[in-house]
Structure formats: C-alpha cells, structure tokens
Design a protein around this motif. Structure first.
Motif, PDB file in Angstrom:
ATOM      1  N   LEU A   1       0.827  -1.201   0.000  1.00 20.86           N
ATOM      2  CA  LEU A   1       0.000   0.000   0.000  1.00 20.86           C
ATOM      3  C   LEU A   1       0.865   1.255   0.000  1.00 20.86           C
ATOM      4  O   LEU A   1       0.512   2.274  -0.606  1.00 20.86           O
ATOM      5  CB  LEU A   1      -0.931   0.004   1.225  1.00 20.86           C
ATOM      6  CG  LEU A   1      -2.076  -1.013   1.188  1.00 20.86           C
ATOM      7  CD1 LEU A   1      -2.790  -1.041   2.533  1.00 20.86           C
ATOM      8  CD2 LEU A   1      -3.065  -0.680   0.081  1.00 20.86           C
ATOM      9  N   GLY A   2       1.997   1.213   0.684  1.00 19.60           N
ATOM     10  CA  GLY A   2       2.915   2.337   0.708  1.00 19.60           C
ATOM     11  C   GLY A   2       2.327   3.551   1.409  1.00 19.60           C
ATOM     12  O   GLY A   2       1.331   3.466   2.127  1.00 19.60           O
ATOM     13  N   GLY A   3       2.956   4.682   1.225  1.00 21.60           N
ATOM     14  CA  GLY A   3       2.485   5.913   1.853  1.00 21.60           C
ATOM     15  C   GLY A   3       2.682   5.890   3.359  1.00 21.60           C
ATOM     16  O   GLY A   3       3.463   5.115   3.912  1.00 21.60           O
ATOM     17  N   SER A   4       1.897   6.717   4.044  1.00 22.15           N
ATOM     18  CA  SER A   4       2.064   6.866   5.499  1.00 22.15           C
ATOM     19  C   SER A   4       1.607   5.639   6.276  1.00 22.15           C
ATOM     20  O   SER A   4       2.049   5.411   7.397  1.00 22.15           O
ATOM     21  CB  SER A   4       1.308   8.098   5.990  1.00 22.15           C
ATOM     22  OG  SER A   4      -0.037   8.080   5.550  1.00 22.15           O
ATOM     23  N   VAL A   5       0.709   4.820   5.686  1.00 21.09           N
ATOM     24  CA  VAL A   5       0.241   3.629   6.408  1.00 21.09           C
ATOM     25  C   VAL A   5       1.367   2.617   6.598  1.00 21.09           C
ATOM     26  O   VAL A   5       1.342   1.801   7.529  1.00 21.09           O
ATOM     27  CB  VAL A   5      -0.958   2.981   5.682  1.00 21.09           C
ATOM     28  CG1 VAL A   5      -0.519   2.303   4.385  1.00 21.09           C
ATOM     29  CG2 VAL A   5      -1.668   1.978   6.579  1.00 21.09           C
ATOM     30  N   ALA A   6       2.383   2.651   5.725  1.00 19.50           N
ATOM     31  CA  ALA A   6       3.489   1.700   5.834  1.00 19.50           C
ATOM     32  C   ALA A   6       4.258   1.860   7.137  1.00 19.50           C
ATOM     33  O   ALA A   6       4.960   0.940   7.579  1.00 19.50           O
ATOM     34  CB  ALA A   6       4.431   1.857   4.641  1.00 19.50           C
ATOM     35  N   ALA A   7       4.121   3.021   7.788  1.00 16.62           N
ATOM     36  CA  ALA A   7       4.813   3.251   9.059  1.00 16.62           C
ATOM     37  C   ALA A   7       4.317   2.324  10.157  1.00 16.62           C
ATOM     38  O   ALA A   7       4.989   2.160  11.185  1.00 16.62           O
ATOM     39  CB  ALA A   7       4.647   4.703   9.491  1.00 16.62           C
ATOM     40  N   LEU A   8       3.149   1.693   9.965  1.00 16.13           N
ATOM     41  CA  LEU A   8       2.655   0.740  10.964  1.00 16.13           C
ATOM     42  C   LEU A   8       3.566  -0.476  11.091  1.00 16.13           C
ATOM     43  O   LEU A   8       3.535  -1.183  12.098  1.00 16.13           O
ATOM     44  CB  LEU A   8       1.237   0.265  10.595  1.00 16.13           C
ATOM     45  CG  LEU A   8       0.063   1.169  10.973  1.00 16.13           C
ATOM     46  CD1 LEU A   8      -1.253   0.559  10.495  1.00 16.13           C
ATOM     47  CD2 LEU A   8       0.001   1.404  12.479  1.00 16.13           C
ATOM     48  N   ASN A   9       4.388  -0.729  10.055  1.00 19.78           N
ATOM     49  CA  ASN A   9       5.306  -1.866  10.113  1.00 19.78           C
ATOM     50  C   ASN A   9       6.236  -1.789  11.317  1.00 19.78           C
ATOM     51  O   ASN A   9       6.649  -2.806  11.867  1.00 19.78           O
ATOM     52  CB  ASN A   9       6.138  -1.934   8.829  1.00 19.78           C
ATOM     53  CG  ASN A   9       5.428  -2.695   7.722  1.00 19.78           C
ATOM     54  OD1 ASN A   9       4.737  -3.672   7.993  1.00 19.78           O
ATOM     55  ND2 ASN A   9       5.593  -2.245   6.492  1.00 19.78           N
ATOM     56  N   GLU A  10       6.568  -0.572  11.732  1.00 19.63           N
ATOM     57  CA  GLU A  10       7.468  -0.397  12.874  1.00 19.63           C
ATOM     58  C   GLU A  10       6.859  -0.915  14.169  1.00 19.63           C
ATOM     59  O   GLU A  10       7.582  -1.195  15.129  1.00 19.63           O
ATOM     60  CB  GLU A  10       7.821   1.085  13.044  1.00 19.63           C
ATOM     61  CG  GLU A  10       8.505   1.703  11.838  1.00 19.63           C
ATOM     62  CD  GLU A  10       8.703   3.194  11.999  1.00 19.63           C
ATOM     63  OE1 GLU A  10       8.466   3.702  13.130  1.00 19.63           O
ATOM     64  OE2 GLU A  10       9.086   3.854  11.020  1.00 19.63           O
ATOM     65  N   HIS A  11       5.535  -1.023  14.209  1.00 22.44           N
ATOM     66  CA  HIS A  11       4.839  -1.429  15.435  1.00 22.44           C
ATOM     67  C   HIS A  11       4.351  -2.878  15.392  1.00 22.44           C
ATOM     68  O   HIS A  11       3.807  -3.370  16.378  1.00 22.44           O
ATOM     69  CB  HIS A  11       3.646  -0.493  15.668  1.00 22.44           C
ATOM     70  CG  HIS A  11       4.020   0.957  15.716  1.00 22.44           C
ATOM     71  ND1 HIS A  11       4.515   1.568  16.844  1.00 22.44           N
ATOM     72  CD2 HIS A  11       3.992   1.913  14.744  1.00 22.44           C
ATOM     73  CE1 HIS A  11       4.770   2.843  16.579  1.00 22.44           C
ATOM     74  NE2 HIS A  11       4.456   3.079  15.310  1.00 22.44           N
ATOM     75  N   ALA A  12       4.537  -3.575  14.253  1.00 20.60           N
ATOM     76  CA  ALA A  12       4.076  -4.962  14.117  1.00 20.60           C
ATOM     77  C   ALA A  12       5.175  -5.897  14.590  1.00 20.60           C
ATOM     78  O   ALA A  12       5.904  -6.508  13.794  1.00 20.60           O
ATOM     79  CB  ALA A  12       3.689  -5.255  12.671  1.00 20.60           C
ATOM     80  N   THR A  13       5.331  -6.008  15.906  1.00 19.52           N
ATOM     81  CA  THR A  13       6.344  -6.875  16.502  1.00 19.52           C
ATOM     82  C   THR A  13       5.671  -7.843  17.464  1.00 19.52           C
ATOM     83  O   THR A  13       4.571  -7.592  17.949  1.00 19.52           O
ATOM     84  CB  THR A  13       7.397  -6.048  17.263  1.00 19.52           C
ATOM     85  OG1 THR A  13       6.736  -5.269  18.272  1.00 19.52           O
ATOM     86  CG2 THR A  13       8.136  -5.111  16.306  1.00 19.52           C
TER      87      THR A  13
END
Length: 341
Positions: free
Chosen positions: A70-82
């Motif tokens: 999807l890219g964009g600003s939503v991709a920043a959620l990857n930092e919290h998927a731990t």
C-alpha cells in the motif's frame, strides 16, 4: 500485485490481498499485541467487538507485505508490528478504539519471567492461611508474614516487584497463593493509522474526566477575564453590563449622587447610619422613643456591621434586577459547561 509479493505462495498472496482490502474499506487500521491472551478470551473479545471492530490475525511478514504494498504513510505501521501481532479494523476514531480495547482487559496471575506493568504491592492484613510452610515461603520473597490468632498475617504492605522489573518464579508462586493478579491481559493497541496519522498509546491514553474539567476551567477563566477586562462577547456582555451597573450604583451611593435608582439606596444608607448613631447615643444615656429604639435594634440584628452600605437596604425591585443579572451570568457559564462537558 507488486514485485514485493509476486513470489509468495498463493495462499499468502490471498492473505495479503485480504489485509489490503480491509485497510482500504475502513477508516482506521490498528496493530494489536496478542501475547499471552488465552484462546477463550480471544473469542470473548471478538464477540464484544462485533459490529464495531474486526480482529484479523496474520503473520507479521504478511502484515509487512500488505503495508509495504500500500505504501504511503500507512506503511509506518510496520514499525509497530512486533511480537504476536494482529490487525484490527474499524470505522471508529482511535480514541474510542483505545477505550474499547482497554475494557477488554482482565486481571490474570503473573508468570515467571514476565515484566511487572506497575509496582506489585502485597497489602497489609490477614490471610486465609493456617500456620505452616507458607510463612517461610512468603518471607523468602520479602513479604513480612507472621502468625496471629491462628492465621498467617501480612504485618505491613510490601512492594515485591517494581514497575519494569522481571517477576521471579518464587514471587509469581507467592502472588498466586495470595490471590493477587497483577497482569492486565487483553488486546494491547500498539499503534493506529487514522486519517494519514499514526496514533500511539501515549497519545490515546487520556483521562477524559480530567480533560473535560480542564476545558471547563479554561472556559470559566476566559469568561472571568472577558468580564474583568471588559472584552464584550456574546456570552459575557450581560455580565459586563451588570457589573458596570453595580459599580456605577456604588459610586452613586458613595458620592451621594441623587439619581433615579440610587436615591433610595442613599436614603437607606442614611437611615441605617442614623439608627447606628441613635444606638450609640442610647448607650451614652440618651433616651430614644420606642419606635426609634426598636428600628435601630432590628437594623443592627439584621445587617452585619461589616456589610457595605451600597449593598444594604435594597428595594425589592433592585434585588430582583440583580438576581436576574446573576441568573444570566450563571446561564452563560452553564452554556459553556454544556459545550465542553
């Protein structure tokens, strides 16, 4: 399909496609931590959120694929998927979602190796245990246990684990025996994506009552500032005019300006002063007629000596006018309270 996902097995591609579709269909997507939640509680949480939010469990790698696609600003959620992550989808705002998830938490017993979410305190008082090895077990972990009246008693409150420290097996066993459940178990919101912004728990954990009280206090202070600085607004103009009328009337009384609305107060003040002088004269042996003595005594009993002259002996019409002004001021503040509270 992107280069990032084209080499994935078919079932993984379908999972990624479903995650992407769910993100696009909802106004909010969040990453939640599922660690330590029993399967039975997960089902209960799903039922409690039905109609409001949907939880989607998926591998972290697939979540990463979907968000990166999807890219964009939503991709920043990857930092919290731990850790043991899952996704949650809803059309609610992040503050309501955070509050809903907090309600899904239940207290559970601590397990060895877990981190204390807050100071774990063993309270002072009696227990249900009879004298036995339990006394030594409690003392070994620093709990001041003793025997009183045929029962084991904790002599004083004791913090056995501080916030952030690891819970040992001996402490965990002691807490279980004492029935202390310090762990909050439930969906923990790691981050939420809403309207192109990432919200983390530190931004969402708001004390609503304190927040509302602060807004009401600010509104009251702004109201007072507007009145005292004579800054007219729709809500404060009545109070400003009322204050100006009272101050002008006081000046008129003090300066003995014989104008309509003031003359009655001036006469009332003069009468009270006359009666006060009459009482002093009576104390020095001067005889007063019965009517004057009675009026002076009644006036002294009715009004405190420190009362301001401009506020005494008000005609009924003046009293009604001031009550009306006070009601208008209160209604203005009530309106602010309704707006912010």
């Amino acid at each position: 399909m992107t280069l990032y996902t084209q080499n994935l097995p078919r079932w993984k591609k379908e999972e990624v496609a479903e995650i992407k579709r769910s993100i696009e269909e909802h106004t909010l997507v969040g990453v939640v931590d599922m660690y330590g939640i029993p399967a039975s509680q997960v089902q209960q949480i799903r039922r409690s959120l039905r109609g409001t939010a949907r939880v989607k469990m998926a591998r972290n790698t697939l979540i990463e694929h979907a968000l990166s696609d999807l890219g964009g600003s939503v991709a920043a959620l990857n930092e919290h998927a731990t850790g043991q992550s899952a996704l949650i989808f809803t059309n609610e705002n992040p503050f309501k979602l955070f509050k809903l998830l907090e309600k899904t938490k239940t207290k559970m017993a601590a397990k060895p190796g877990e981190t204390a979410p807050e100071d774990i305190v063993v309270p002072k008082g009696p227990t249900s245990f009879k004298p036995g090895p339990i006394v030594g077990e409690l003392q070994q972990v620093g709990i001041p246990a003793a025997i009183e009246g045929g029962k084991v008693k904790i002599r004083e409150a004791k913090t056995v684990v501080k916030e952030g420290e690891t819970i040992s097996k001996k402490v965990a066993d002691a807490l279980v025996k004492l029935g202390i459940k310090p762990m909050d178990v439930g969906l923990v919101l790691q981050a939420a994506y809403y309207r192109d912004t990432i919200f983390t728990p530190d931004l969402l954990a708001i004390d609503e009552e304190a927040y509302a009280s602060n807004i009401v206090l600010a509104a009251q202070q702004a109201f007072n500032l507007s009145v005292n600085a004579v800054i007219p607004t729709r809500l404060t103009i009545s109070a400003i005019i009322g204050k100006a009328v009272r101050e002008a009337r006081n000046v008129g009384v003090e300066a003995s300006i014989y104008e309509k609305g003031v003359i009655d107060l001036i006469i009332g003040r003069a009468q009270q002063q006359m009666l006060a002088v009459a009482l002093v004269a009576a104390d020095h042996g001067f005889e007063l007629d019965e009517a004057t003595l009675k009026a002076a005594s009644a006036a002294t009993a009715a009004a405190p000596a420190a009362a301001e002259p401009a506020e005494e002996a008000k005609p009924a019409e003046e009293e009604k006018e001031e009550e009306k002004k006070e009601e208008e001021e209160e209604s203005g503040m009530a309106g602010l309270g309704a707006l912010f509270g």
